[in-house]
Design an enzyme around this catalytic site. Structure first.
Site, PDB file in Angstrom:
ATOM      1  N   GLU A  46       0.016   7.573  33.109  1.00  0.00           N
ATOM      2  CA  GLU A  46       0.701   7.240  34.358  1.00  0.00           C
ATOM      3  C   GLU A  46       2.115   7.815  34.347  1.00  0.00           C
ATOM      4  OE1 GLU A  46       1.656   3.052  36.786  1.00  0.00           O
ATOM      5  OE2 GLU A  46       1.050   3.023  34.681  1.00  0.00           O
ATOM      6  N   LYS A 115      -1.513   4.402  43.476  1.00  0.00           N
ATOM      7  CA  LYS A 115      -1.763   3.127  42.801  1.00  0.00           C
ATOM      8  C   LYS A 115      -1.809   2.011  43.835  1.00  0.00           C
ATOM      9  CE  LYS A 115      -0.029   0.469  38.816  1.00  0.00           C
ATOM     10  NZ  LYS A 115       0.983   0.481  37.736  1.00  0.00           N
ATOM     11  N   CYS A 170      -3.465   2.079  35.835  1.00  0.00           N
ATOM     12  CA  CYS A 170      -2.958   0.937  35.067  1.00  0.00           C
ATOM     13  C   CYS A 170      -3.349  -0.420  35.649  1.00  0.00           C
ATOM     14  CB  CYS A 170      -1.440   1.045  34.922  1.00  0.00           C
ATOM     15  SG  CYS A 170      -0.808   0.060  33.538  1.00  0.00           S
TER      16      CYS A 170
END
Length: 635
Positions: A46, A115, A170
């Site tokens: 990330e 995200k 994540c």
């Protein structure tokens, strides 16, 4: 890539905080290394272009520009690469800053996935810098390319259609309703995760359990790349942790290592076949956009572990635990059947071989669970024309050591009379000679059980059922088959497991039984009492047949792929011609002997594969194996 294998890699890139130039060079170095290793999918962490711990610097135009320039350099480097690259970067899109996974192939940005779940608790403050994306997809212009941007993007390979990739970032993995669920239901077989998960006590194990669980419940490959060295240590510590899982199974893991590729192969064909079997991945896919890309297809060299004994755990502790669980499942099945029929007695044919020994051990456990006297277990040894002193002696010693009743009933006289009745020459040692003995033994067991108000407990195992290595309406039949889903390669370990827990007398006889060659003992022994009819000399090694059974029937692989896997698994032990010879035997017998499996007695399922016509396996007894034979003939 042949047979659905895709060579893939994850890596934790070493970074410098906010130094996009340094970080770009690290990414390019990993790309070149991956291309050299013929990796086709590479996943990096990330926000790798900037580092994760830039904090308020993310709001600086210079860093935003640096991230964009880094993406441009990576896209340029990819022009001559077959590599499909997934990496994290901050990007400004239509006036908002997003934490993104960028998917690149051969100089083209295939898509940008923002995200969806931004952590904003405890040590995380992502909503301070990044925008939460709205659901859905839209086209944007990025570096002069028209690019899909959104939360519902899939990336499918044209040549290997089973390869469908989706991206989580994540926290997306950690939330209750992870995006991966929708991706998988929409067809994604491979999910990547560009992550920057800080290290805390116990977090390594928890991270691993999350990835394992996600890959298992979604029947997917899951590639997890965590932040590497160089992240800020102001308040947190980041430790590289890379994971590659496939359907709940860990294929590869590295911990504490940066700038090194973790490489293995995922099997997307296996995943696709399992999903077809399950029929739960049929959700509406209209909300998802599929973006296609092309690969040059070649043979992928395999480095992943191929277990030559897939039914038997290689680790001793795991094997012992597995054996105990199997024995208990078998005993519980028989316990229930005895309780339901109100039977307090069982009859089992005891040859002194592995299968009948296991069946007797299960009977003992079931009786102990029911608090029944073991005298209700009647073990019957029925010596015939091929019975050896060793097996008969072991049968007698085993019954004595277990405290069960033993009856010895010779079948020789009855079988000779039967030969006379049907006009068979006893000097002709053919299938009639053999099967007459097996059926006579079954008749004795059935009639004896009737006289005792008992159940006949069957001894035949899964491997014999797959090959049809049983006499129809002979040892093929019983009133409850406790071994019906236990493969031959596991039977020996089950007997040894009980031996390891037994007193010296019982242990000695069990170990000798485990060391005895597998044989039906239907043909006369040699003059010195040696077994002349060794099963594996006739039908081939059971370890090969169990391997074929696992991959061909459990997973549905074609002969070509099964052969390839077997050749790798047994390299140095069996040559390719030997493997192919017995593969042909396996397929021929499996198809021709279905009629025996179509009328099996009840028996408990103990693993992921069984052949009961009421459970796992429904097949026409007249099914042709022409298609499988045609593929075998090309090998």
């Amino acid at each position: 890539m042949k047979d659905g294998f895709i060579k893939c890699a994850v890596a934790s890139a070493q970074v410098k905080v906010a130094d996009c130039l340094f970080n770009t060079q690290t990414v390019l170095q990993l790309m070149r290394q991956a291309e050299k290793e013929q990796v086709r999918l590479l996943v990096l962490p990330e926000l790798v272009t900037s580092s994760y711990t830039c904090a308020d610097l993310f709001l600086q135009q210079s860093l935003q520009t640096g991230c964009l320039e880094a993406v441009a350099a990576i896209v340029e480097e990819s022009k001559d690469c077959e590599l499909l690259l997934v990496f994290g970067s901050a990007l400004v899109v239509e006036g908002n800053l997003y934490n993104c996974a960028v998917v690149v192939h051969k100089g083209v940005i295939l898509g940008v996935v923002p995200k969806q779940h931004l952590p904003n608790y405890q040590e995380f403050y992502e909503k301070r810098w990044f925008c939460t994306p709205r659901d859905g997809n839209r086209e944007i212009t990025l570096l002069g390319q028209t690019v899909w941007f959104g939360t519902r993007l899939l990336f499918q390979n044209v040549e290997i259609r089973e390869f469908v990739l989706a991206c989580e970032i994540c926290e997306d993995l950690w939330v209750p309703d992870s995006p991966g669920i929708g991706y998988a239901l929409a067809g994604a077989t491979v999910i990547t995760n560009c992550s920057a998960s800080d290290e805390l006590v116990g977090k390594e194990e928890y991270r691993r359990s999350l990835v394992a669980g996600q890959s298992a419940k979604l029947v997917c490959a899951y590639l997890y790349s965590n932040a590497g060295e160089g992240e800020s240590s102001t308040d947190l510590v980041f430790t590289p942790h890379n994971l590659i899982y496939e359907n709940g199974l860990q294929l590869a893991q590295s911990y504490g290592i940066s700038n090194t590729l973790l490489i293995t192969e995922i099997d997307v064909q296996k995943l696709a076949l399992e999903r077809i079997r399950m029929q739960t991945f049929n959700a509406d896919r209209s909300a998802y956009r599929t973006i296609s890309f092309s690969w040059k297809v070649g043979t992928c060299s395999l480095t992943r572990f191929i277990d030559k004994a897939p039914f038997v755990p290689s680790d001793e502790a795991n094997r012992s635990e597995r054996c105990e669980k199997i024995l208990m499942l078998q005993a519980l099945g028989l316990k229930q059947r005895l309780a339901h029929t109100q039977s307090k007695s069982v009859v089992v044919g005891l040859s002194g071989g592995l299968d009948s020994t296991l069946a007797l051990l299960v009977c003992v456990r079931a009786f102990d669970l029911l608090s029944l006297d073991r005298s209700g277990i009647v073990a019957v040894t029925m010596p015939g024309f091929g019975t050896t002193k060793r097996t008969k002696g072991n049968a007698v010693q085993l019954a004595k050591a277990l405290g069960v009743e033993l009856k010895t009933i010779s079948i020789a006289k009855a079988v000779r009379q039967h030969f006379k009745d049907i006009g068979h020459d006893p000097a002709v040692l053919d299938v009639t000679y053999e099967n007459s003995q097996a059926r006579e033994r079954t008749q004795i067991l059935m009639d004896l059980a009737n006289s005792l108000n008992a159940l006949v407990v069957g001894t035949g195992d899964l491997s014999e059922l797959a090959l049809g290595w049983a006499t129809y309406n002979g040892d093929h039949m019983s009133m409850y088959g406790v071994n019906a889903s236990v493969p031959k390669t596991l039977v020996r370990h089950l007997v040894k497991h009980v031996a390891s827990q037994s007193d010296p007398e019982l242990k000695k006889v069990l170990l000798d039984i485990a060391a005895t060659p597998v044989s039906p003992e239907l043909l006369p022994a040699s003059s010195d009492g040696t077994i002349m009819q060794v099963t594996e000399d006739i039908v081939g090694p059971y370890e090969l047949h169990d391997f074929f059974l696992y991959h061909a029937i459990r997973w549905g692989f074609g002969p070509q792929k099964v052969y390839r896997l077997a050749s790798l698994a047994f390299a140095g032990e069996y040559d390719d011609a030997f493997i192919l010879r017995w593969m042909k035997t396996f397929y021929r017998r499996f198809f021709s002997q279905q009629f025996k499996r179509s009328c099996l007695p009840d028996g408990p399922k103990i693993g992921s594969l069984a052949l009961s016509p009421r459970g796992d396996w429904r097949m026409s007894s007249d099914a042709s194996y022409t298609l499988w034979k045609r593929e075998l003939d090309t090998l």
